[in-house]
Design a protein around this motif. Structure first.
Motif, mmCIF file in Angstrom:
data_model
loop_
_atom_site.group_PDB
_atom_site.id
_atom_site.type_symbol
_atom_site.label_atom_id
_atom_site.label_comp_id
_atom_site.label_asym_id
_atom_site.label_seq_id
_atom_site.Cartn_x
_atom_site.Cartn_y
_atom_site.Cartn_z
ATOM 1 N N ALA A 189 43.204 9.968 132.869
ATOM 2 C CA ALA A 189 42.420 9.066 132.027
ATOM 3 C C ALA A 189 41.131 8.646 132.736
ATOM 4 C CB ALA A 189 43.244 7.836 131.684
ATOM 5 N N PRO A 190 40.106 8.315 131.965
ATOM 6 C CA PRO A 190 38.875 7.819 132.584
ATOM 7 C C PRO A 190 39.079 6.422 133.153
ATOM 8 C CG PRO A 190 38.747 7.587 130.208
ATOM 9 C CD PRO A 190 40.027 8.326 130.492
ATOM 10 N N ARG A 191 38.227 6.078 134.113
ATOM 11 C CA ARG A 191 38.215 4.727 134.670
ATOM 12 C C ARG A 191 36.846 4.114 134.436
ATOM 13 N NH1 ARG A 191 43.066 7.359 135.559
ATOM 14 N NH2 ARG A 191 44.417 6.108 136.921
ATOM 15 N N PHE A 192 36.844 2.777 134.289
ATOM 16 C CA PHE A 192 35.611 2.069 133.954
ATOM 17 C C PHE A 192 35.394 0.898 134.898
ATOM 18 C CE2 PHE A 192 37.168 4.163 130.176
ATOM 19 C CZ PHE A 192 36.030 4.723 129.620
ATOM 20 N N MET A 193 34.137 0.569 135.084
ATOM 21 C CA MET A 193 33.766 -0.616 135.845
ATOM 22 C C MET A 193 33.978 -1.859 134.984
ATOM 23 S SD MET A 193 32.617 0.640 138.777
ATOM 24 C CE MET A 193 31.429 -0.504 139.511
ATOM 25 N N GLY A 194 33.913 -3.025 135.612
ATOM 26 C CA GLY A 194 34.102 -4.270 134.880
ATOM 27 C C GLY A 194 33.108 -4.466 133.760
ATOM 28 N N ASP A 195 31.895 -3.925 133.927
ATOM 29 C CA ASP A 195 30.866 -4.079 132.896
ATOM 30 C C ASP A 195 30.949 -3.020 131.801
ATOM 31 O OD1 ASP A 195 30.006 -1.810 134.201
ATOM 32 O OD2 ASP A 195 28.049 -2.619 134.799
ATOM 33 N N GLY A 196 31.990 -2.166 131.872
ATOM 34 C CA GLY A 196 32.174 -1.140 130.854
ATOM 35 C C GLY A 196 31.551 0.196 131.181
ATOM 36 N N LEU A 198 30.991 3.789 133.123
ATOM 37 C CA LEU A 198 31.975 4.783 133.537
ATOM 38 C C LEU A 198 32.054 4.874 135.055
ATOM 39 C CD1 LEU A 198 33.898 7.069 132.510
ATOM 40 C CD2 LEU A 198 31.960 8.632 132.782
ATOM 41 N N LEU A 199 33.261 4.758 135.581
ATOM 42 C CA LEU A 199 33.495 4.934 137.013
ATOM 43 C C LEU A 199 33.854 6.379 137.313
ATOM 44 C CD1 LEU A 199 33.880 3.805 139.892
ATOM 45 C CD2 LEU A 199 36.242 3.233 139.239
ATOM 46 N N SER A 200 34.791 6.951 136.545
ATOM 47 C CA SER A 200 35.165 8.354 136.698
ATOM 48 C C SER A 200 35.585 8.895 135.337
ATOM 49 C CB SER A 200 36.297 8.525 137.714
ATOM 50 O OG SER A 200 37.449 7.806 137.320
ATOM 51 N N PRO A 201 35.189 10.135 135.003
ATOM 52 C CA PRO A 201 35.471 10.677 133.672
ATOM 53 C C PRO A 201 36.925 11.111 133.517
ATOM 54 C CG PRO A 201 34.394 12.325 135.020
ATOM 55 C CD PRO A 201 34.406 11.070 135.834
ATOM 56 N N ALA A 202 37.345 11.257 132.281
ATOM 57 C CA ALA A 202 38.641 11.860 131.990
ATOM 58 C C ALA A 202 38.598 13.339 132.358
ATOM 59 C CB ALA A 202 38.976 11.705 130.509
ATOM 60 N N SER A 203 39.746 13.872 132.721
ATOM 61 C CA SER A 203 39.826 15.307 133.009
ATOM 62 C C SER A 203 41.134 15.865 132.477
ATOM 63 C CB SER A 203 39.709 15.588 134.514
ATOM 64 O OG SER A 203 40.813 15.052 135.210
ATOM 65 N N VAL A 204 41.113 17.161 132.159
ATOM 66 C CA VAL A 204 42.293 17.794 131.589
ATOM 67 C C VAL A 204 42.450 19.205 132.131
ATOM 68 C CG1 VAL A 204 41.008 18.601 129.547
ATOM 69 C CG2 VAL A 204 43.496 18.365 129.433
ATOM 70 N N THR A 205 43.682 19.542 132.469
ATOM 71 C CA THR A 205 44.088 20.916 132.761
ATOM 72 C C THR A 205 45.171 21.263 131.751
ATOM 73 O OG1 THR A 205 43.560 20.792 135.115
ATOM 74 C CG2 THR A 205 45.175 22.454 134.440
ATOM 75 N N ALA A 206 45.058 22.398 131.087
ATOM 76 C CA ALA A 206 46.009 22.729 130.033
ATOM 77 C C ALA A 206 46.369 24.198 130.071
ATOM 78 C CB ALA A 206 45.434 22.377 128.661
ATOM 79 N N PRO A 229 29.685 13.392 122.177
ATOM 80 C CA PRO A 229 30.711 12.647 122.913
ATOM 81 C C PRO A 229 30.102 11.491 123.691
ATOM 82 C CG PRO A 229 30.234 14.724 124.013
ATOM 83 C CD PRO A 229 29.499 14.760 122.706
ATOM 84 N N SER A 230 30.867 10.432 123.813
ATOM 85 C CA SER A 230 30.436 9.267 124.591
ATOM 86 C C SER A 230 31.679 8.503 125.015
ATOM 87 C CB SER A 230 29.501 8.371 123.770
ATOM 88 O OG SER A 230 30.182 7.864 122.626
ATOM 89 N N TYR A 231 31.505 7.641 125.995
ATOM 90 C CA TYR A 231 32.609 6.822 126.476
ATOM 91 C C TYR A 231 32.439 5.380 126.024
ATOM 92 C CZ TYR A 231 34.567 10.331 129.689
ATOM 93 O OH TYR A 231 35.163 11.439 130.230
ATOM 94 N N ARG A 232 33.567 4.729 125.801
ATOM 95 C CA ARG A 232 33.596 3.283 125.701
ATOM 96 C C ARG A 232 34.812 2.803 126.494
ATOM 97 N NH1 ARG A 232 35.782 4.206 120.323
ATOM 98 N NH2 ARG A 232 37.781 3.115 120.026
ATOM 99 N N LYS A 233 34.705 1.643 127.050
ATOM 100 C CA LYS A 233 35.734 1.164 127.963
ATOM 101 C C LYS A 233 37.090 1.028 127.286
ATOM 102 C CE LYS A 233 36.801 -2.543 131.244
ATOM 103 N NZ LYS A 233 36.393 -3.863 131.781
ATOM 104 N N HIS A 234 38.121 1.541 127.941
ATOM 105 C CA HIS A 234 39.502 1.363 127.487
ATOM 106 C C HIS A 234 40.428 1.574 128.678
ATOM 107 C CE1 HIS A 234 40.600 5.686 127.552
ATOM 108 N NE2 HIS A 234 39.346 5.887 127.204
ATOM 109 N N GLY A 235 41.663 1.211 128.506
ATOM 110 C CA GLY A 235 42.665 1.394 129.544
ATOM 111 C C GLY A 235 43.734 2.367 129.101
ATOM 112 N N ALA A 236 44.980 2.063 129.429
ATOM 113 C CA ALA A 236 46.090 2.911 129.003
ATOM 114 C C ALA A 236 46.089 3.024 127.476
ATOM 115 C CB ALA A 236 47.402 2.328 129.497
#
Length: 261
Positions: A189-196, A198-206, A229-236
């Motif tokens: 899953a992607p990770r985000f900073m407190g201000d929303g 992007l800290l690190s992008p999502a990645s997938v191996t399939a 495509p774009s990111y918005r802050k989210h968690g699990a």
């Protein structure tokens, strides 16, 4: 003669046995003993989940899922360990939310499939489902495509094995309609900073049917039908099985499990 003697002496020097005790001491300097990996018992077959897996669907109930249409759960039929979307059922979404995981899923497109292009066995797995977009019409999240591409052409970033509208699969490993097919997916899953930001992008191996189709691909954001495509802050986030509503359904699923990483 002196030159030959020097060469012979040099060869004898190289032939001497190494000091194994000293080498062993050097080797120990790079040996690591902690943390000890957790013991996991693998399944006896490709259909058996490992001992630490969370079984999302394996028997005859959907207790780990929520229906889009709770008053009409019969639209998803469960019979003998097989889950089949029936009519325009709406999607199924896991009750629990996840970050990083290993996912195994098996699906089957009907042998008598009709239609062409995107209207031929269209479904998908939202590896992190974020709900509906701002319009309230379209699903938002990160989707890996399910589609019949055994003998069916469409845009390549929308065929089976693609991260929809974003990453073309490395191969087309589709089986014939009517045969069971597998996905084995590693999701980070992607990770985000407190201000929303992007800290690190999502990645997938399939792997699709055992063939690598996405190799640690870093996503540029969600996988929308329209737009970039774009990111918005989210968690699990939950995992979702898409019911596309095409007349080419019903698509069936079985043996769905994951391991949290």
């Amino acid at each position: 003669m002196l030159t030959l003697l020097a060469i012979f002496t040099s060869i004898l020097g190289f032939a001497q046995q190494p000091d194994w005790e000293a080498l062993a001491k050097e080797s120990k300097k790079t040996e690591v003993y902690e943390p000890v990996p957790q013991k996991v018992t693998p399944g006896d077959s490709s259909r058996e989940a490992p001992s630490d897996a969370i079984i999302l669907f394996g028997e005859n109930n959907l207790e780990k899922w929520t229906y889009d249409k709770p008053n009409n759960p019969q639209t998803w039929k469960v019979d003998n360990g097989i889950l089949t979307v029936n009519k325009k059922a709406g999607g199924l979404t896991t009750k629990d939310k996840y970050m990083d995981y290993q996912l195994h899923l098996e699906y089957r497109i009907p042998e008598d499939i009709t239609g062409e292009g995107q209207s031929r066995g269209n479904s998908g797995i939202f590896l992190a489902y974020l709900g509906l977009d701002e319009s309230g019409l379209f699903e938002d999240g990160y989707e890996i495509q399910i589609l019949d591409n055994y003998n069916n052409e469409t845009y390549v970033n929308g065929q089976v094995g693609s991260m929809y509208k974003q990453s073309i699969p490395l191969a087309n490993a589709a089986k014939k309609p009517g045969e069971w097919q597998t996905y084995d997916i590693i999701w980070k899953a992607p990770r985000f900073m407190g201000d929303g930001s992007l800290l690190s992008p999502a990645s997938v191996t399939a792997l699709h049917n055992g063939v690598l189709v996405q190799n640690n691909y870093e996503l540029k954001g969600i996988t929308p039908w329209i737009g970039q495509p774009s990111y918005r802050k989210h968690g699990a986030s939950p995992i979702r099985l898409q019911a596309h509503g095409d007349p080419s359904e019903p698509i069936s699923f079985r043996n769905i499990w994951l391991r949290e990483l």
